[in-house]
Write a protein that holds these residues in place. Structure first.
Motif, short mmCIF file in Angstrom:
data_model
loop_
_atom_site.label_atom_id
_atom_site.label_comp_id
_atom_site.label_asym_id
_atom_site.label_seq_id
_atom_site.Cartn_x
_atom_site.Cartn_y
_atom_site.Cartn_z
N THR A 282 0.86 -1.17 0.00
CA THR A 282 0.00 0.00 0.00
C THR A 282 0.90 1.23 0.00
OG1 THR A 282 -1.79 -1.13 1.18
CG2 THR A 282 -1.78 1.28 1.24
N GLY A 284 2.46 5.02 0.10
CA GLY A 284 2.28 6.18 0.96
C GLY A 284 1.49 7.27 0.25
N SER A 285 1.70 7.37 -1.06
CA SER A 285 0.97 8.33 -1.89
C SER A 285 0.73 7.70 -3.26
CB SER A 285 1.75 9.64 -2.05
OG SER A 285 1.19 10.45 -3.05
N LYS A 296 3.01 2.41 3.18
CA LYS A 296 2.45 2.38 4.53
C LYS A 296 2.73 1.00 5.12
CE LYS A 296 -1.19 5.71 3.37
NZ LYS A 296 -2.66 5.94 3.20
N LYS A 297 3.92 0.88 5.64
CA LYS A 297 4.40 -0.42 6.10
C LYS A 297 3.53 -1.01 7.20
CE LYS A 297 8.51 -2.36 8.29
NZ LYS A 297 9.85 -2.03 8.84
N TRP A 298 2.97 -0.15 8.05
CA TRP A 298 2.20 -0.62 9.19
C TRP A 298 0.91 -1.33 8.77
CZ3 TRP A 298 3.11 4.39 7.71
CH2 TRP A 298 2.02 5.14 7.27
N ILE A 299 0.49 -1.15 7.53
CA ILE A 299 -0.73 -1.81 7.05
C ILE A 299 -0.48 -3.30 6.82
CG2 ILE A 299 -2.33 -1.94 5.08
CD1 ILE A 299 -2.30 1.07 4.96
N ASP A 345 -3.45 3.55 -4.73
CA ASP A 345 -2.40 3.35 -3.73
C ASP A 345 -1.95 1.90 -3.62
OD1 ASP A 345 -4.58 2.23 -2.48
OD2 ASP A 345 -4.21 3.20 -0.53
#
Length: 530
Positions: A282, A284-285, A296-299, A345
Motif C-alpha cells: 500500500t 504512501g501516496s 504504509k508499512k504498518w498496514i 495506492d
C-alpha cells in the motif's frame, strides 16, 4: 612443401580432435528439470480457483512436489498437517497416481514450510536418536505411498528468528548424510529448498558438503523484497539495480545463485526458483508509484486478493486480469527484468510471460539445472489472460529439450572446499516465503521484520571488546546480549563465550526482537536494555 603443410595441418587437426574428445569424455549431459510445487491447501479456495491434484498439468513438469507434511513434536516422526485432505480424501494416493498418466513424472513430498516454524526441526536434528526416528519414518512413508523422493523445506536451520540454534548447521548436515545413506539403498531422490541470503547460509548451511549429498537444490530466488523492506519493490529481480544497497546490494537472482556456486555447488544441481505470485504494497501516496516508492508499512502489505485472501500477496491470475483490463498500469524494471503494476495506492511486483522468458534464457545461458515454481495454483490456471498455465507453459517451452552439462563425479569429489569465511556487511537481509508456503487454508499475517537477525551480520571484531569480560553467556538459553555502550553492536553467545558483532550500516541493535533493525525502528535510549 605444400604436401608437408597439409600433412602438418591434418595431424594438428587430429590431435586437437583427440584432445577435445579426451577433455569431454568424462562429461555427460542431463535433461533440464521443471520442478513444480503443489500447495495442497489451494483446494480450499473458492471456485473457479480451487486448485486440486486433478488440476495439475503433469506433462509440463518433470518433478511435482506435494506440499507439505510435518513432523510430530514429541516423536520426531513424519505427521500429516491436514489429515482430512491427506488421508480421508486420499491426497497422497491421488498425487502419486499422477504417474499413471505421466509415467516419466517424478513425485516427491516436501516436509516443513514456513508455517511449521523451526523449533521442532531444530530439536529433532540435535539428537541422534531423534534423527534416526525421523529417517526411519521418512523411508517407511516413501515406501508405503510409493513416492520417488523427499524434499527438505526447513525454513531455516540456525535461524534464531525461527527458533533455530547455533548447532543446527552441523546437525542439519548430519541429518542429510543419514538420509543420503538410506536413500541410496532405495534410489530415492533427496532435495532441499534453500535461501540465497548470505546470513542464512552462514547460520545454517554447510553448502559444500550439502551440494555433494543432495540430488537437486531448489533455490528460493524470490521473496527477496516485501513489505518488511519499508518500500515498494519487485521481489525477484534478476540483476542488481543502482539503488540496491546495504542489505539488498547482492540480493538478486544472479548473485544469489553465484553465491551457491562460489561455495562449491555444481551448477547442474541448482534449480532456479521463479514465483507465480506477486508481493504487494500500500503506497504512501498514489502519486509516487515507482520502484522504491514509500509505503504504509504498518498496514502489512497490499489489499488481499479476492481468491488468495492474504494481505501482501496476489496470485498471477489476480494480477494479470487487472492489467489486461487496464485497471492497473504495468511498468517494467529495465535492470531487474521484471514487471510491476499499480492502481491508486496499490502496488505489486511480479513475474509475467515476458520476464519468465528472460529468466529461462538466463538459466540456459548460465548452465543451471532447470527451473522450480512456487506454486502451480497461482499461475493463470484458467487461461483468462492467455494460455492456460501461461507461466508454466513458458518454462516448459524453454526447458524442454535443454541439456545440462554434468561434471564427472570425480571432479565434484576432488574440487577443493572453499575456505570458511564470514560474510561482508552489505548483503544480509531476511528473506521469507511466509504467505506463499503457509500450510493452512486460512490467511496468516505477512508482516515480517525487514532487518538482519541476530547472529547473522558481519565478521566479529578481531579484538575482544573491552567490556566482553563483563558479558554473561553462562545461561544456555541466552543467545544475544545488547552492547552496554554502543547501539550499533551486540554480543552473540557462542558456546558460553561472548562474540561482539557489528550491525550493518544504517541499522542498530533492537533488543525487543534480538536483531539489527532500521535505525528509525529503534529508540536509541533503550537499545542497550532488554
Amino acid at each position: 612443401m605444400a604436401r608437408m603443410i597439409n600433412l602438418t595441418i591434418s595431424i594438428l587437426f587430429t590431435l586437437s580432435a583427440l584432445a577435445y574428445s579426451e577433455v569431454n569424455c568424462n562429461k555427460t549431459q542431463a535433461d533440464g528439470k521443471v520442478v513444480c510445487y503443489f500447495a495442497a491447501w489451494a483446494n480450499y479456495r473458492k471456485p473457479p480457483y480451487n486448485y486440486d491434484i486433478d488440476s495439475i498439468s503433469g506433462d509440463l513438469c518433470t518433478h511435482v512436489i506435494y506440499s507439505f507434511i510435518g513432523i510430530n513434536e514429541k516423536t520426531s516422526e513424519l505427521e500429516s498437517i491436514d489429515p482430512e485432505y491427506d488421508y480421508v480424501r486420499k491426497g497422497y494416493e491421488k498425487f502419486v497416481s499422477l504417474r499413471e498418466k505421466w509415467p516419466q513424472l517424478k513425485v516427491l513430498i516436501a516436509v516443513g514450510g514456513w508455517a511449521e516454524g523451526g523449533a521442532k526441526y531444530s530439536n529433532m536434528v540435535s539428537d541422534e536418536g531423534r534423527r534416526q526416528k525421523f529417517v526411519t519414518s521418512v523411508v517407511s512413508f516413501l515406501q508405503k505411498y510409493k513416492f520417488d523422493g523427499f524434499d527438505l523445506d526447513w525454513e531455516y536451520p540456525g535461524a534464531t528468528d525461527r527458533q533455530g540454534k547455533y548447532a543446527d548447521k552441523e546437525n542439519f548436515l548430519k541429518l542429510v548424510k543419514e538420509l543420503r545413506t538410506e536413500f541410496d539403498k532405495h534410489n530415492y531422490i533427496l532435495s532441499a529448498a534453500v535461501p540465497v541470503a548470505k546470513f542464512r547460509l552462514q547460520e545454517g548451511y554447510e553448502v559444500y558438503d550439502l551440494a555433494r549429498l543432495l540430488d537437486q537444490i531448489h533455490v528460493m530466488t524470490y521473496d527477496l523484497r516485501g513489505n518488511w523492506a519499508g518500500f515498494a519493490d519487485v521481489h525477484s529481480p534478476l540483476y542488481p539495480r543502482s539503488f540496491d544497497e546495504y542489505a539488498y546490494e547482492k540480493l538478486n537472482v544472479r548473485d544469489g545463485l553465484q553465491l551457491w556456486v562460489s561455495m562449491g555447488t555444481p551448477k547442474h544441481k541448482l534449480i532456479v526458483g521463479v514465483p507465480f505470485y506477486g508481493r504487494s504494497y500500500t503506497l504512501g501516496s498514489k502519486d509516487n508509484n515507482g520502484l522504491k516508492a514509500p509505503i504504509k508499512k504498518w498496514i502489512g502489505g497490499g489489499q488481499a486478493g479476492p481468491y488468495t485472501g492474504e494481505s501482501g500477496i496476489l496470485a498471477y491470475y489476480e494480477i494479470c486480469t487487472q492489467v489486461k483490463s487496464n485497471n492497473w498500469t504495468r511498468k517494467w524494471d529495465d535492470v531487474g527484468k521484471v514487471p510491476y503494476a499499480y492502481y491508486q495506492d496499490q502496488w505489486v511486483g511480479y513475474e509475467d510471460e515476458e520476464s519468465m522468458q528472460i529468466k529461462m534464457k538466463f538459466i540456459k545461458d548460465e548452465g543451471y539445472g532447470g527451473a522450480m515454481t512456487w506454486s502451480l495454483d497461482l499461475d493463470d490456471v484458467n487461461g483468462v489472460c492467455g494460455k492456460k498455465d501461461g507461466l508454466l507453459q513458458v518454462i516448459n517451452e524453454n526447458i524442454k529439450g535443454y541439456k545440462v552439462n554434468v561434471p564427472d563425479p570425480s571432479e565434484m569429489t576432488t574440487t577443493a572446499k572453499p575456505s570458511p569465511t564470514w560474510w561482508t556487511q552489505g548483503s544480509t537481509v531476511a528473506s521469507t516465503r511466509q504467505s506463499t508456503t503457509s500450510s493452512s487454508s486460512s490467511s496468516s499475517s505477512t508482516t515480517k521484520a525487514p532487518s538482519v537477525q541476530g547472529g547473522s551480520t558481519s565478521k566479529p571484531t578481531s579484538e575482544e571488546d573491552s567490556v566482553s569480560k563483563d558479558i554473561d553467556c553462562s545461561n544456555a538459553s541466552v543467545q544475544f546480549v545488547p552492547h552496554p555502550t554502543d547501539c550499533s553492536k551486540y554480543y552473540w553467545c557462542v558456546h558460553g563465550k561472548p562474540m561482539v558483532l557489528n550491525c550493518p550500516p544504517g541499522t542498530l541493535w533492537n533488543p525487543n526482537g534480538n536483531r539489527c533493525d532500521w535505525d528509525y525502528n529503534v529508540k536509541s535510549a533503550n537499545c542497550n536494555n532488554i
